[in-house]
Design a protein around this motif. Structure first.
Motif, PDB file in Angstrom:
ATOM      1  N   MET A 144       8.043  20.103  -6.689  1.00  0.00           N
ATOM      2  CA  MET A 144       8.538  19.439  -7.841  1.00  0.00           C
ATOM      3  C   MET A 144       9.948  19.912  -8.129  1.00  0.00           C
ATOM      4  SD  MET A 144       6.415  17.505  -8.841  1.00  0.00           S
ATOM      5  CE  MET A 144       7.244  17.095 -10.445  1.00  0.00           C
ATOM      6  N   ILE A 145      10.270  21.095  -7.905  1.00  0.00           N
ATOM      7  CA  ILE A 145      11.684  21.584  -7.923  1.00  0.00           C
ATOM      8  C   ILE A 145      12.949  21.063  -6.628  1.00  0.00           C
ATOM      9  CG2 ILE A 145      13.111  23.674  -7.883  1.00  0.00           C
ATOM     10  CD1 ILE A 145      10.924  25.283  -8.836  1.00  0.00           C
ATOM     11  N   ALA A 146      12.348  20.938  -5.680  1.00  0.00           N
ATOM     12  CA  ALA A 146      12.906  20.041  -4.437  1.00  0.00           C
ATOM     13  C   ALA A 146      13.176  18.876  -4.803  1.00  0.00           C
ATOM     14  CB  ALA A 146      12.211  20.579  -3.142  1.00  0.00           C
ATOM     15  N   LYS A 147      12.288  18.044  -5.412  1.00  0.00           N
ATOM     16  CA  LYS A 147      12.643  16.661  -6.183  1.00  0.00           C
ATOM     17  C   LYS A 147      13.899  16.653  -6.831  1.00  0.00           C
ATOM     18  CE  LYS A 147       8.815  14.344  -6.973  1.00  0.00           C
ATOM     19  NZ  LYS A 147       9.050  13.085  -6.440  1.00  0.00           N
ATOM     20  N   ALA A 148      13.538  17.522  -7.820  1.00  0.00           N
ATOM     21  CA  ALA A 148      14.706  17.758  -9.055  1.00  0.00           C
ATOM     22  C   ALA A 148      15.955  18.073  -8.491  1.00  0.00           C
ATOM     23  CB  ALA A 148      14.110  18.672 -10.017  1.00  0.00           C
ATOM     24  N   LEU A 149      16.135  18.547  -7.362  1.00  0.00           N
ATOM     25  CA  LEU A 149      17.244  19.099  -7.006  1.00  0.00           C
ATOM     26  C   LEU A 149      17.791  18.017  -5.731  1.00  0.00           C
ATOM     27  CD1 LEU A 149      16.608  22.803  -6.424  1.00  0.00           C
ATOM     28  CD2 LEU A 149      18.122  21.926  -8.129  1.00  0.00           C
ATOM     29  N   SER A 150      16.977  17.139  -5.386  1.00  0.00           N
ATOM     30  CA  SER A 150      17.351  16.502  -4.239  1.00  0.00           C
ATOM     31  C   SER A 150      18.793  15.578  -4.358  1.00  0.00           C
ATOM     32  CB  SER A 150      16.407  15.130  -3.729  1.00  0.00           C
ATOM     33  OG  SER A 150      16.116  14.538  -4.830  1.00  0.00           O
ATOM     34  N   HIS A 151      18.963  15.130  -5.751  1.00  0.00           N
ATOM     35  CA  HIS A 151      20.144  14.258  -6.076  1.00  0.00           C
ATOM     36  C   HIS A 151      21.378  15.183  -6.586  1.00  0.00           C
ATOM     37  CE1 HIS A 151      18.321  14.538  -9.790  1.00  0.00           C
ATOM     38  NE2 HIS A 151      19.452  14.482 -10.379  1.00  0.00           N
ATOM     39  N   GLU A 152      21.413  16.568  -6.263  1.00  0.00           N
ATOM     40  CA  GLU A 152      22.634  17.514  -6.649  1.00  0.00           C
ATOM     41  C   GLU A 152      22.861  17.219  -7.942  1.00  0.00           C
ATOM     42  OE1 GLU A 152      25.284  17.476  -2.832  1.00  0.00           O
ATOM     43  OE2 GLU A 152      24.223  15.334  -3.113  1.00  0.00           O
ATOM     44  N   PRO A 153      22.053  17.533  -8.921  1.00  0.00           N
ATOM     45  CA  PRO A 153      22.211  17.485 -10.415  1.00  0.00           C
ATOM     46  C   PRO A 153      23.304  18.712 -10.657  1.00  0.00           C
ATOM     47  CG  PRO A 153      20.052  18.481 -10.020  1.00  0.00           C
ATOM     48  CD  PRO A 153      20.541  17.913  -8.793  1.00  0.00           C
ATOM     49  N   ALA A 154      23.918  18.388 -11.960  1.00  0.00           N
ATOM     50  CA  ALA A 154      24.637  19.675 -12.277  1.00  0.00           C
ATOM     51  C   ALA A 154      23.965  20.401 -13.532  1.00  0.00           C
ATOM     52  CB  ALA A 154      25.966  18.991 -13.094  1.00  0.00           C
ATOM     53  N   ILE A 155      22.722  19.777 -14.081  1.00  0.00           N
ATOM     54  CA  ILE A 155      21.955  20.299 -14.906  1.00  0.00           C
ATOM     55  C   ILE A 155      20.709  20.465 -14.494  1.00  0.00           C
ATOM     56  CG2 ILE A 155      21.361  20.064 -17.319  1.00  0.00           C
ATOM     57  CD1 ILE A 155      23.901  18.495 -17.722  1.00  0.00           C
ATOM     58  N   LEU A 156      19.767  21.322 -14.617  1.00  0.00           N
ATOM     59  CA  LEU A 156      18.430  21.320 -14.101  1.00  0.00           C
ATOM     60  C   LEU A 156      17.555  22.012 -15.480  1.00  0.00           C
ATOM     61  CD1 LEU A 156      16.172  21.106 -11.806  1.00  0.00           C
ATOM     62  CD2 LEU A 156      16.657  23.350 -11.342  1.00  0.00           C
ATOM     63  N   PHE A 157      16.486  20.930 -15.831  1.00  0.00           N
ATOM     64  CA  PHE A 157      15.651  21.667 -16.799  1.00  0.00           C
ATOM     65  C   PHE A 157      14.214  21.999 -15.993  1.00  0.00           C
ATOM     66  CE2 PHE A 157      18.161  18.573 -19.442  1.00  0.00           C
ATOM     67  CZ  PHE A 157      18.214  19.418 -20.482  1.00  0.00           C
ATOM     68  N   LEU A 158      13.702  23.411 -16.338  1.00  0.00           N
ATOM     69  CA  LEU A 158      12.712  23.765 -15.947  1.00  0.00           C
ATOM     70  C   LEU A 158      11.504  23.837 -17.030  1.00  0.00           C
ATOM     71  CD1 LEU A 158      14.111  26.272 -13.677  1.00  0.00           C
ATOM     72  CD2 LEU A 158      13.011  24.338 -12.883  1.00  0.00           C
ATOM     73  N   ASP A 159      10.768  22.978 -17.152  1.00  0.00           N
ATOM     74  CA  ASP A 159       9.613  23.011 -18.268  1.00  0.00           C
ATOM     75  C   ASP A 159       8.523  23.842 -17.846  1.00  0.00           C
ATOM     76  OD1 ASP A 159       8.712  22.657 -20.891  1.00  0.00           O
ATOM     77  OD2 ASP A 159       8.343  20.382 -20.619  1.00  0.00           O
ATOM     78  N   GLU A 160       8.500  24.763 -18.346  1.00  0.00           N
ATOM     79  CA  GLU A 160       7.285  25.742 -17.902  1.00  0.00           C
ATOM     80  C   GLU A 160       7.173  25.871 -16.383  1.00  0.00           C
ATOM     81  OE1 GLU A 160       5.819  27.752 -20.025  1.00  0.00           O
ATOM     82  OE2 GLU A 160       6.288  26.728 -21.891  1.00  0.00           O
ATOM     83  N   PRO A 161       8.183  26.436 -15.473  1.00  0.00           N
ATOM     84  CA  PRO A 161       8.239  26.142 -14.213  1.00  0.00           C
ATOM     85  C   PRO A 161       7.160  27.117 -13.657  1.00  0.00           C
ATOM     86  CG  PRO A 161       9.878  27.392 -15.121  1.00  0.00           C
ATOM     87  CD  PRO A 161       9.424  26.971 -15.995  1.00  0.00           C
ATOM     88  N   THR A 162       6.722  28.258 -14.189  1.00  0.00           N
ATOM     89  CA  THR A 162       5.891  28.982 -13.438  1.00  0.00           C
ATOM     90  C   THR A 162       4.422  29.172 -14.289  1.00  0.00           C
ATOM     91  OG1 THR A 162       6.837  30.887 -14.883  1.00  0.00           O
ATOM     92  CG2 THR A 162       7.814  30.602 -12.817  1.00  0.00           C
ATOM     93  N   ALA A 163       4.060  28.115 -15.012  1.00  0.00           N
ATOM     94  CA  ALA A 163       2.930  28.005 -15.614  1.00  0.00           C
ATOM     95  C   ALA A 163       1.770  28.143 -14.593  1.00  0.00           C
ATOM     96  CB  ALA A 163       2.935  26.925 -16.349  1.00  0.00           C
ATOM     97  N   GLY A 164       0.861  28.983 -14.417  1.00  0.00           N
ATOM     98  CA  GLY A 164      -0.123  29.024 -13.396  1.00  0.00           C
ATOM     99  C   GLY A 164       0.072  29.288 -11.845  1.00  0.00           C
ATOM    100  N   VAL A 165       1.111  29.956 -11.782  1.00  0.00           N
ATOM    101  CA  VAL A 165       1.708  30.563 -10.599  1.00  0.00           C
ATOM    102  C   VAL A 165       1.424  31.970 -10.460  1.00  0.00           C
ATOM    103  CG1 VAL A 165       3.070  28.625  -9.954  1.00  0.00           C
ATOM    104  CG2 VAL A 165       4.081  30.732 -10.806  1.00  0.00           C
TER     105      VAL A 165
END
Length: 314
Positions: A144-165
């Motif tokens: 999911m993080i790779a998908k969010a970074l694929s278009h080279e955004p300047a802003i990245l939102f991480l909504d509970e990124p480590t939930a359940g890991v």
């Protein structure tokens, strides 16, 4: 410097009358890690969803890297990457295919070198030909993080990124977030793990019942609102605090073996010298002493409690 995200007088009221956000004003600085904290139902995900163009605001404006999210929505959304709480991706696709597809959705040309770098940074390169359904929960989160970074955004939102890991993966993600910030990406993080905010964030924002309670530099917040305590392990237990010490901010442990002295971190005069002198005058000896300071979690709980009390009073 112009903020990379500027939220002005933002409100959201749903059809049933529930007001999820109330007059939100928030600026997020370029290149910072900003942690947005709040209890369940506070409005964190609603605020993020509006900025990302998933939910429409009832009123107010949002600028993303200078682009209005309504009038110039294509340019605004191209600046933003979002990692949502839920794992939403095609489970039958391979890792390589789904990340490349996400890049194409933003009209970006194929870039094998970029996608390879993203997958290597996220320890997904060896999994690139595997179908997502075969991956562990932690690896799916990385996809999911790779998908969010694929278009080279300047802003990245991480909504509970480590939930359940697990703990190891969580620390890997912290390192990844730091690397992104070093490369100029602005990170907005929501989390229930207060230690994540304490470990990573430059600034902290607290939201409760749809209102911003506080926005402050993390270190300033902990210095201003945190309290220090001096704990003295007594040589002989006390039945009660002597009347001669009644004016001091002291508490006695249940078994009488510890005295806890609370003092203001902002004051130049902590009063510790006076405390020790008066203990000596009372013939109270101690075996050991230690100091501790309020954690961000304690400060957060206190802020939310005070915010609820204030809203209920009105």
């Amino acid at each position: 410097m112009q903020p990379i995200i500027s939220v002005n007088d933002l409100t959201k009221t749903y059809a049933g009358g529930f007001q999820a956000l109330q007059n939100i004003n928030l600026d997020i600085h370029r290149g910072e890690i900003f942690a947005l904290l709040g209890p369940n139902g506070a409005g964190k995900t609603t605020l993020i969803s509006i900025i990302c163009g998933i939910v429409n605001a009832s009123s107010g404006t949002v600028l993303a890297d200078g682009h209005d999210i309504r009038r110039d929505f294509r340019a605004a959304r191209s600046k933003i990457g979002l990692v949502p709480q839920e794992l939403t991706t095609d489970m039958f696709e391979t890792v390589w295919a789904t990340v490349n597809f996400s890049r194409g959705l933003f009209g970006k040309p194929a870039d094998k070198a970029l996608v390879e770098r993203i997958l290597r940074d996220l320890s997904l390169w060896d999994k690139r030909h595997e179908r997502i359904m075969a991956l562990s929960g932690g690896m799916k989160r990385r996809v999911m993080i790779a998908k969010a970074l694929s278009h080279e955004p300047a802003i990245l939102f991480l909504d509970e990124p480590t939930a359940g890991v697990d703990v190891e993966l969580r620390r890997d993600m912290w390192e990844m977030v730091r690397r992104l910030r070093e490369n100029g990406v602005t990170i907005i993080l929501t989390t229930h793990y207060i230690e994540e905010a304490e470990e990573m964030a430059d600034r902290i924002g607290v939201i409760n019942k749809g209102r911003i309670v506080l926005v402050e530099d993390k270190h300033v917040l902990m210095q201003q609102l945190g309290k220090k305590q001096l704990t003295l392990h007594l040589q002989q237990p006390l039945a009660a605090i002597p009347s001669a010490l009644a004016g001091l901010p002291l508490t006695l442990s249940v078994d009488g073996s510890e005295l806890v002295y609370t003092f203001d971190t902002q004051s130049e005069q902590t009063g510790i010298a006076t405390l020790l002198r008066r203990l000596g005058e009372q013939g109270i000896d101690f075996l050991d002493l230690k100091t501790s300071q309020s954690s961000l979690e304690e400060i957060f709980v206190s802020l939310v409690h005070d915010s609820r009390a204030a809203q209920e009073a009105h």
